[in-house]
Design an enzyme around this catalytic site. Structure first.
Site, PDB file in Angstrom:
ATOM      1  N   GLY A  71     123.135  -6.413 -49.050  1.00  0.00           N
ATOM      2  CA  GLY A  71     123.150  -5.083 -48.444  1.00  0.00           C
ATOM      3  C   GLY A  71     123.476  -4.004 -49.469  1.00  0.00           C
ATOM      4  O   GLY A  71     122.906  -2.919 -49.472  1.00  0.00           O
ATOM      5  N   THR A  72     124.403  -4.322 -50.345  1.00  0.00           N
ATOM      6  CA  THR A  72     124.804  -3.359 -51.381  1.00  0.00           C
ATOM      7  C   THR A  72     123.606  -2.960 -52.232  1.00  0.00           C
ATOM      8  O   THR A  72     123.357  -1.773 -52.473  1.00  0.00           O
ATOM      9  CB  THR A  72     125.902  -3.992 -52.280  1.00  0.00           C
ATOM     10  OG1 THR A  72     127.042  -4.262 -51.462  1.00  0.00           O
ATOM     11  CG2 THR A  72     126.293  -3.075 -53.418  1.00  0.00           C
ATOM     12  N   GLN A 180     125.321  -4.104 -40.448  1.00  0.00           N
ATOM     13  CA  GLN A 180     126.092  -4.728 -39.358  1.00  0.00           C
ATOM     14  C   GLN A 180     125.287  -4.820 -38.056  1.00  0.00           C
ATOM     15  O   GLN A 180     125.770  -5.394 -37.084  1.00  0.00           O
ATOM     16  CB  GLN A 180     127.374  -3.931 -39.091  1.00  0.00           C
ATOM     17  CG  GLN A 180     128.405  -4.009 -40.216  1.00  0.00           C
ATOM     18  CD  GLN A 180     129.093  -5.372 -40.344  1.00  0.00           C
ATOM     19  OE1 GLN A 180     129.032  -6.206 -39.439  1.00  0.00           O
ATOM     20  NE2 GLN A 180     129.732  -5.611 -41.471  1.00  0.00           N
ATOM     21  N   SER A 200     121.476  -7.676 -44.669  1.00  0.00           N
ATOM     22  CA  SER A 200     122.127  -8.684 -45.496  1.00  0.00           C
ATOM     23  C   SER A 200     122.228  -9.966 -44.671  1.00  0.00           C
ATOM     24  O   SER A 200     122.833  -9.973 -43.600  1.00  0.00           O
ATOM     25  CB  SER A 200     123.523  -8.187 -45.878  1.00  0.00           C
ATOM     26  OG  SER A 200     124.131  -9.092 -46.758  1.00  0.00           O
ATOM     27  N   ALA A 201     121.634 -11.060 -45.183  1.00  0.00           N
ATOM     28  CA  ALA A 201     121.534 -12.284 -44.382  1.00  0.00           C
ATOM     29  C   ALA A 201     122.886 -12.863 -43.981  1.00  0.00           C
ATOM     30  O   ALA A 201     123.027 -13.434 -42.895  1.00  0.00           O
ATOM     31  CB  ALA A 201     120.739 -13.333 -45.163  1.00  0.00           C
ATOM     32  N   HIS A 202     123.904 -12.694 -44.853  1.00  0.00           N
ATOM     33  CA  HIS A 202     125.173 -13.382 -44.562  1.00  0.00           C
ATOM     34  C   HIS A 202     125.934 -12.746 -43.401  1.00  0.00           C
ATOM     35  O   HIS A 202     126.920 -13.302 -42.930  1.00  0.00           O
ATOM     36  CB  HIS A 202     126.047 -13.498 -45.818  1.00  0.00           C
ATOM     37  CG  HIS A 202     126.693 -12.234 -46.289  1.00  0.00           C
ATOM     38  ND1 HIS A 202     127.975 -11.898 -45.954  1.00  0.00           N
ATOM     39  CD2 HIS A 202     126.248 -11.225 -47.074  1.00  0.00           C
ATOM     40  CE1 HIS A 202     128.306 -10.749 -46.534  1.00  0.00           C
ATOM     41  NE2 HIS A 202     127.256 -10.309 -47.215  1.00  0.00           N
ATOM     42  N   THR A 238     112.649 -13.269 -60.788  1.00  0.00           N
ATOM     43  CA  THR A 238     112.133 -14.401 -60.009  1.00  0.00           C
ATOM     44  C   THR A 238     112.824 -14.438 -58.652  1.00  0.00           C
ATOM     45  O   THR A 238     114.049 -14.329 -58.563  1.00  0.00           O
ATOM     46  CB  THR A 238     112.351 -15.720 -60.788  1.00  0.00           C
ATOM     47  OG1 THR A 238     111.653 -15.613 -62.015  1.00  0.00           O
ATOM     48  CG2 THR A 238     111.852 -16.922 -60.003  1.00  0.00           C
ATOM     49  N   CYS A 328     135.611  -6.004 -49.112  1.00  0.00           N
ATOM     50  CA  CYS A 328     135.669  -5.637 -50.531  1.00  0.00           C
ATOM     51  C   CYS A 328     137.057  -5.186 -50.926  1.00  0.00           C
ATOM     52  O   CYS A 328     137.469  -5.356 -52.042  1.00  0.00           O
ATOM     53  CB  CYS A 328     134.692  -4.498 -50.813  1.00  0.00           C
ATOM     54  SG  CYS A 328     133.159  -4.682 -49.955  1.00  0.00           S
TER      55      CYS A 328
HETATM   56  N1  PLP Z   1     127.058  -2.023 -45.454  1.00  0.00           N
HETATM   57  C1  PLP Z   1     127.900  -2.424 -44.511  1.00  0.00           C
HETATM   58  C2  PLP Z   1     128.022  -1.606 -43.266  1.00  0.00           C
HETATM   59  C3  PLP Z   1     128.658  -3.584 -44.673  1.00  0.00           C
HETATM   60  O1  PLP Z   1     129.502  -3.965 -43.705  1.00  0.00           O
HETATM   61  C4  PLP Z   1     128.515  -4.331 -45.859  1.00  0.00           C
HETATM   62  C5  PLP Z   1     129.349  -5.523 -46.094  1.00  0.00           C
HETATM   63  O2  PLP Z   1     130.475  -5.633 -45.677  1.00  0.00           O
HETATM   64  C6  PLP Z   1     127.599  -3.883 -46.824  1.00  0.00           C
HETATM   65  C7  PLP Z   1     126.883  -2.725 -46.585  1.00  0.00           C
HETATM   66  C8  PLP Z   1     127.394  -4.640 -48.089  1.00  0.00           C
HETATM   67  O3  PLP Z   1     126.656  -5.814 -47.845  1.00  0.00           O
HETATM   68  P1  PLP Z   1     126.680  -7.033 -48.884  1.00  0.00           P
HETATM   69  O4  PLP Z   1     127.965  -7.738 -48.700  1.00  0.00           O
HETATM   70  O5  PLP Z   1     125.506  -7.879 -48.482  1.00  0.00           O
HETATM   71  O6  PLP Z   1     126.512  -6.456 -50.222  1.00  0.00           O
END
Ligand code: PLP
Length: 397
Positions: A71-72, A180, A200-202, A238, A328
């Site tokens: 996601g980042t 989210q 973000s898959a996780h 890749t 984080c």
């Molecule tokens: N955006 C939101 C709203 C999130 O909650 C998060 C992760 O906590 C992210 C972005 C970042 O995603 P990733 O952990 O896949 O980098």
């Protein structure tokens, strides 16, 4: 001791079916998707079938899905590309955004001289839509609005339809961080005309290290990562074939089971609110997280009526994993910037925020365990409070 995991907004356990799909792919497919021989073509086929599946579930074209590592990266790619390649000179955002948006926007502000406006929030942390409209109307600079669909700490949901309409009327681009919410809410992007979204898959029972950016076709991005020209020359490197396969499986499963899982999780959230209100005098909830209609159903941000910087540790000793901020910044006892945006300094001094976040794997027994432990901690604080008060009244220490 049986452990209880209630930190699903940080990350989710993978579905067994996702692991099986990925494992099978790992056994059978090992070509580089860029190779022209059959091994490469097999890997490429897995990638493109996965992309097509995701695109169909969002009702968009496959060419609008760009795989990234998380996601980042998706949010970085979108915001930086808007400035670098689409001529954006003004960004409207909020102090509630995830760090990966806030930090990127701040960098655009300081290093790229982009004008940044942080929209006013009401006391519950919701965007002031009238002010957003006014800000949109007062400038003819090329503008990007970046506002998250659901906040990862307090769960507030953005009215994305409304913001999309405001952006369209005022010729602004609209990015919403859907990390989210994708896989948790149905989303038809052929009807909801947002320009950019992130996944973000996780966060939806898929693997870590894979995500995607949705970029509307008409918008001409160039790569932030250059090299071999993968991802239709939008992101070189890749490809993470197994991650992509796992992401598509997880995304499909999330949407197939959405109603069932949502009903289950909403029941758990209501049950948590009810039990906490019964057992913890003075408990409240941060943001809109206790309002089932206005918040992300997977998140509840509890405001405990005492100060306890070590609560995460105390809960962990009893086998319960929750969060006090975003993943984080966890480990730091400092109250997050999101909580600082919705509570005044005096309130922050006398309360403890705890984020409980659910998945389909949680049960009412998990909630009973959580509430029992919070009750024990709360009683300890109550005893300490009255002991101190008695000593003070007696002129003691
Ligand atoms: N955006 C939101 C709203 C999130 O909650 C998060 C992760 O906590 C992210 C972005 C970042 O995603 P990733 O952990 O896949 O980098």
């Amino acid at each position: 001791m049986q452990r209880v995991y209630l930190d699903n907004a940080a990350t989710t356990p993978m579905h067994k079916e996702v692991i099986d799909t990925m494992t099978q792919c790992m056994h059978n497919i090992y070509g580089n998707p860029s190779s022209t021989h059959v091994f490469g073509r097999e890997a490429k086929a897995q990638m493109e079938l996965s992309r097509k599946k995701i695109a169909e579930l969002l009702n968009v074209s496959s060419s609008e899905i760009v795989f990234t590592s998380c996601g980042t990266e998706s949010n970085n790619f979108i915001i930086r590309s808007c400035v670098d390649h689409l001529g954006v000179t003004r960004i409207i955002t909020s102090t509630l955004e995830h760090k990966c948006v806030q930090e990127t926007v701040a960098e655009m502000e300081s290093n790229r001289k982009v004008e940044v406006i942080r929209v006013k929030l009401d006391p519950s942390g919701s965007v002031d839509y009238d002010e957003l409209e006014r800000i949109l109307q007062v400038s003819d600079k090329k503008t990007l609005v970046t506002l998250m669909h659901a906040n990862n700490e307090i769960g507030n949901l953005l009215d994305v339809e409304k913001v999309q309409q405001l952006c369209e009327e005022n010729n602004a681009l609209f990015h919403t961080d859907t990390v989210q919410t994708l896989g948790h809410y149905p989303m038809d992007l052929s009807k909801l005309k947002i320009d950019f979204a992130s996944c973000s898959a996780h966060k939806l029972h898929g693997p870590k290290g894979i995500g995607f950016a949705f970029v509307r076709k008409s918008l001409q991005f160039k790569p932030q990562i250059t090299g071999g020209g993968q991802e239709r020359n939008l992101r070189s490197g890749t490809e993470n074939v197994y991650g992509v396969v796992g992401l598509a499986k997880a995304f499909e499963m999330s949407l197939n089971d959405l109603d069932k899982h949502r009903a289950h999780i909403e029941d758990l959230k209501s049950y948590t609110i009810q039990k906490l209100q019964e057992e913890i005098p003075g408990v409240e909830f941060n943001g809109l997280s206790a309002d089932l209609d206005k918040s992300l159903y997977t998140v509840l941000n509890v405001r405990l009526p005492f100060k306890d910087a070590l609560i995460g540790f105390e809960l962990e000793l009893k086998g319960i994993a929750v969060s006090q901020g975003s993943a984080c910044s966890s480990g730091a006892s400092k109250v997050s910037t999101v909580i600082q945006s919705v509570l005044d300094a005096e309130t922050i001094e006398r309360i403890t925020p705890v984020r409980v976040s659910y998945s389909c794997y949680n049960t009412r027994e998990d909630i009973d365990r959580l509430v029992n432990v919070i009750k024990q901690i709360s009683e300890k604080h109550l005893v300490a409070h009255y002991t101190f008060k008695c000593h003070s009244d007696e002129g003691g220490i």
